[in-house]
Design a protein around this motif. Structure first.
Motif, PDB file in Angstrom:
ATOM      1  N   ALA A 259    -106.571  38.936 -13.356  1.00 13.80           N
ATOM      2  CA  ALA A 259    -106.958  38.425 -12.045  1.00 13.80           C
ATOM      3  C   ALA A 259    -108.334  37.789 -12.155  1.00 13.80           C
ATOM      4  O   ALA A 259    -109.246  38.334 -12.783  1.00 13.80           O
ATOM      5  N   THR A 260    -108.505  36.633 -11.528  1.00 12.76           N
ATOM      6  CA  THR A 260    -109.793  35.960 -11.602  1.00 12.76           C
ATOM      7  C   THR A 260    -110.001  35.123 -10.355  1.00 12.76           C
ATOM      8  O   THR A 260    -109.173  35.094  -9.452  1.00 12.76           O
ATOM      9  N   GLY A 261    -111.133  34.433 -10.292  1.00 18.55           N
ATOM     10  CA  GLY A 261    -111.452  33.571  -9.157  1.00 18.55           C
ATOM     11  C   GLY A 261    -112.701  32.777  -9.444  1.00 18.55           C
ATOM     12  O   GLY A 261    -113.321  32.925 -10.509  1.00 18.55           O
ATOM     13  N   GLY A 262    -113.081  31.940  -8.491  1.00 16.70           N
ATOM     14  CA  GLY A 262    -114.211  31.045  -8.710  1.00 16.70           C
ATOM     15  C   GLY A 262    -115.513  31.744  -9.036  1.00 16.70           C
ATOM     16  O   GLY A 262    -116.353  31.195  -9.768  1.00 16.70           O
ATOM     17  N   PHE A 263    -115.703  32.959  -8.516  1.00 15.70           N
ATOM     18  CA  PHE A 263    -116.951  33.674  -8.787  1.00 15.70           C
ATOM     19  C   PHE A 263    -117.081  34.055 -10.261  1.00 15.70           C
ATOM     20  O   PHE A 263    -118.174  34.386 -10.725  1.00 15.70           O
ATOM     21  N   ASP A 264    -115.957  34.023 -10.991  1.00 14.84           N
ATOM     22  CA  ASP A 264    -115.982  34.350 -12.423  1.00 14.84           C
ATOM     23  C   ASP A 264    -116.264  33.134 -13.297  1.00 14.84           C
ATOM     24  O   ASP A 264    -116.361  33.264 -14.523  1.00 14.84           O
TER      25      ASP A 264
ATOM     26  N   GLY B 146    -112.600  23.617  -7.775  1.00 13.46           N
ATOM     27  CA  GLY B 146    -113.039  23.304  -9.127  1.00 13.46           C
ATOM     28  C   GLY B 146    -113.398  24.536  -9.932  1.00 13.46           C
ATOM     29  O   GLY B 146    -112.946  24.713 -11.073  1.00 13.46           O
ATOM     30  N   LEU B 147    -114.202  25.415  -9.337  1.00 13.96           N
ATOM     31  CA  LEU B 147    -114.626  26.604 -10.071  1.00 13.96           C
ATOM     32  C   LEU B 147    -113.477  27.583 -10.278  1.00 13.96           C
ATOM     33  O   LEU B 147    -113.405  28.254 -11.310  1.00 13.96           O
ATOM     34  N   THR B 148    -112.576  27.690  -9.300  1.00  9.20           N
ATOM     35  CA  THR B 148    -111.432  28.587  -9.474  1.00  9.20           C
ATOM     36  C   THR B 148    -110.548  28.118 -10.621  1.00  9.20           C
ATOM     37  O   THR B 148    -110.083  28.921 -11.443  1.00  9.20           O
ATOM     38  N   ALA B 149    -110.304  26.805 -10.693  1.00  8.96           N
ATOM     39  CA  ALA B 149    -109.505  26.269 -11.799  1.00  8.96           C
ATOM     40  C   ALA B 149    -110.184  26.531 -13.134  1.00  8.96           C
ATOM     41  O   ALA B 149    -109.532  26.939 -14.111  1.00  8.96           O
ATOM     42  N   ALA B 150    -111.490  26.300 -13.195  1.00  9.08           N
ATOM     43  CA  ALA B 150    -112.217  26.531 -14.444  1.00  9.08           C
ATOM     44  C   ALA B 150    -112.141  27.997 -14.856  1.00  9.08           C
ATOM     45  O   ALA B 150    -111.933  28.321 -16.032  1.00  9.08           O
ATOM     46  N   ALA B 151    -112.286  28.898 -13.891  1.00 10.80           N
ATOM     47  CA  ALA B 151    -112.218  30.328 -14.204  1.00 10.80           C
ATOM     48  C   ALA B 151    -110.831  30.743 -14.648  1.00 10.80           C
ATOM     49  O   ALA B 151    -110.667  31.555 -15.572  1.00 10.80           O
ATOM     50  N   ALA B 152    -109.808  30.186 -13.995  1.00  6.12           N
ATOM     51  CA  ALA B 152    -108.426  30.546 -14.331  1.00  6.12           C
ATOM     52  C   ALA B 152    -108.082  30.152 -15.761  1.00  6.12           C
ATOM     53  O   ALA B 152    -107.350  30.872 -16.461  1.00  6.12           O
ATOM     54  N   LEU B 153    -108.609  29.014 -16.210  1.00  7.45           N
ATOM     55  CA  LEU B 153    -108.343  28.572 -17.579  1.00  7.45           C
ATOM     56  C   LEU B 153    -109.216  29.309 -18.586  1.00  7.45           C
ATOM     57  O   LEU B 153    -108.762  29.626 -19.688  1.00  7.45           O
ATOM     58  N   ALA B 154    -110.458  29.607 -18.207  1.00  8.45           N
ATOM     59  CA  ALA B 154    -111.338  30.351 -19.113  1.00  8.45           C
ATOM     60  C   ALA B 154    -110.804  31.760 -19.355  1.00  8.45           C
ATOM     61  O   ALA B 154    -110.924  32.302 -20.466  1.00  8.45           O
ATOM     62  N   ALA B 155    -110.184  32.358 -18.331  1.00  6.00           N
ATOM     63  CA  ALA B 155    -109.681  33.730 -18.450  1.00  6.00           C
ATOM     64  C   ALA B 155    -108.580  33.854 -19.487  1.00  6.00           C
ATOM     65  O   ALA B 155    -108.358  34.932 -20.047  1.00  6.00           O
ATOM     66  N   ILE B 156    -107.878  32.749 -19.756  1.00  3.93           N
ATOM     67  CA  ILE B 156    -106.788  32.783 -20.742  1.00  3.93           C
ATOM     68  C   ILE B 156    -107.183  32.094 -22.041  1.00  3.93           C
ATOM     69  O   ILE B 156    -106.338  31.851 -22.900  1.00  3.93           O
ATOM     70  N   ASP B 157    -108.481  31.770 -22.152  1.00  3.91           N
ATOM     71  CA  ASP B 157    -108.996  31.157 -23.382  1.00  3.91           C
ATOM     72  C   ASP B 157    -108.169  29.936 -23.764  1.00  3.91           C
ATOM     73  O   ASP B 157    -107.741  29.784 -24.910  1.00  3.91           O
TER      74      ASP B 157
ATOM     75  N   ALA C 115    -106.859  22.319 -12.212  1.00  8.76           N
ATOM     76  CA  ALA C 115    -106.410  23.062 -13.389  1.00  8.76           C
ATOM     77  C   ALA C 115    -105.617  22.174 -14.344  1.00  8.76           C
ATOM     78  O   ALA C 115    -105.803  22.247 -15.565  1.00  8.76           O
ATOM     79  N   VAL C 116    -104.733  21.340 -13.797  1.00  8.53           N
ATOM     80  CA  VAL C 116    -103.946  20.444 -14.640  1.00  8.53           C
ATOM     81  C   VAL C 116    -104.865  19.518 -15.433  1.00  8.53           C
ATOM     82  O   VAL C 116    -104.717  19.358 -16.664  1.00  8.53           O
ATOM     83  N   GLN C 117    -105.816  18.904 -14.738  1.00  4.82           N
ATOM     84  CA  GLN C 117    -106.681  17.935 -15.415  1.00  4.82           C
ATOM     85  C   GLN C 117    -107.619  18.597 -16.415  1.00  4.82           C
ATOM     86  O   GLN C 117    -107.860  18.063 -17.510  1.00  4.82           O
TER      87      GLN C 117
END
Length: 314
Positions: free
Chosen positions: A253-258, A133-144, A164-166
């Protein structure tokens, strides 16, 4: 004594052993959680198989196994804050999650977080949230990511991909997800337009999105990131989670910790509202950890694999 899955050598599922270990207890500033469910991630068995990766996460042999867990607080050490005996919780504990008990500090850290589990979310679902969950959220936040985007999601049917899809759909984006042919119906359930990965991906994406792709996140390797660059997506609007610290073309590059501090709360709210669901492909008792890891490592499973723990009858 209590139980924990441990390994003394690096390797495949065969190195994982369920052992009796000394029962841990909460010290000052710590809480102990009786674990009821542990969600599996590719990171878990990759660490157990690759000494170099294990070293990056500070893991040495012998080691426990797993990161994501959910359960109930059953001990609170002196000075621990924010949690009480009986609280339902979920969180992360690197190399310690697949065990009867997990001890974590309070206040919790970014690397080993602990959250209260809302009523209405099962322990099995809660145990899938910390990494994916957190990795998906970070991956989408990183690309605004924002409403009106057309986003290409690489590895859309995987554990991170389904989140990420949802979350992308919830943000108002159109989603194209790379996947194998066998997962197309599964992905369409979540509102994604699936596309087969592999050679010719850019041409297939152009056919699906003639007006262009505006953002991308690669949740598997580098193919999606490289394709997005070829399609003219700016590198600052491309994120990766498994391409190392230097992704192709200056992607991020990103991950859940971000993930942002409120990301888990937003995911929980979406779960309770029914706008995000967690497909649990299979559950296994802790005694069948090897089988669970083998299933997930084969990469044919659609959704999350969860281990369940019941108190040792002995």
């Amino acid at each position: 004594m209590s139980r924990a899955v441990v390994y003394e050598t690096f390797g495949g599922p065969e190195v994982l052993e369920l052992r009796e270990v000394p029962e841990p207890h909460a010290g000052p500033g710590e809480v102990r959680v009786r674990v009821t469910a542990a969600g599996l991630n590719p990171m878990d068995w990759s660490i157990a198989a690759q000494p170099e990766l294990a070293a990056q996460f500070g893991i040495s042999l012998p080691s426990g196994f797993g990161y994501d867990f959910a359960g109930v607080v059953d001990e609170v050490g002196a000075g621990a804050t924010g949690f009480a005996v009986g609280d339902r919780v979920h969180g992360g504990a690197q190399g310690r999650a697949v065990a009867d008990f997990v001890v974590v500090g309070t206040p919790t850290e970014v690397t080993e977080p602990l959250w209260h589990t809302p009523e209405g979310i099962s322990d099995e679902v809660a145990a899938t949230l910390p990494v994916a969950g957190l990795t998906a959220a970070a991956a989408l936040a990183a690309i605004d990511l924002r409403s009106g985007d057309t986003v290409l999601v690489g590895g859309a049917a995987g554990g991170v991909g389904v989140f990420a899809v949802q979350l992308a759909k919830l943000a108002g984006a159109d989603v194209i997800g790379t996947a194998s042919q066998g997962t197309f119906a599964f992905l369409r359930r979540f509102g994604a337009e699936p596309v087969t990965y592999g050679p010719g991906l850019a041409d297939r994406v152009r056919a699906l999105a003639p007006e262009g792709v505006t953002a991308a996140t690669d949740l598997f390797g580098t193919e999606t990131a490289e394709t997005a660059l070829a399609l003219g997506v700016p590198p600052e609007r491309i994120s990766t989670i498994a391409a190392g610290p230097h992704p192709p073309g200056g992607a991020r590059a990103t991950g859940g910790f971000d993930a942002s501090p409120d990301a888990m709360a937003r995911i929980a709210d979406a779960l309770l509202a029914g706008t995000v669901t967690v497909p649990i492909a299979a559950t296994f008792p802790i005694e069948q950890t090897r089988d669970a890891v083998a299933l997930q490592a084969a990469r044919h499973v659609h959704g999350k694999v969860v281990l369940t723990l019941r108190p040792d009858p002995h």
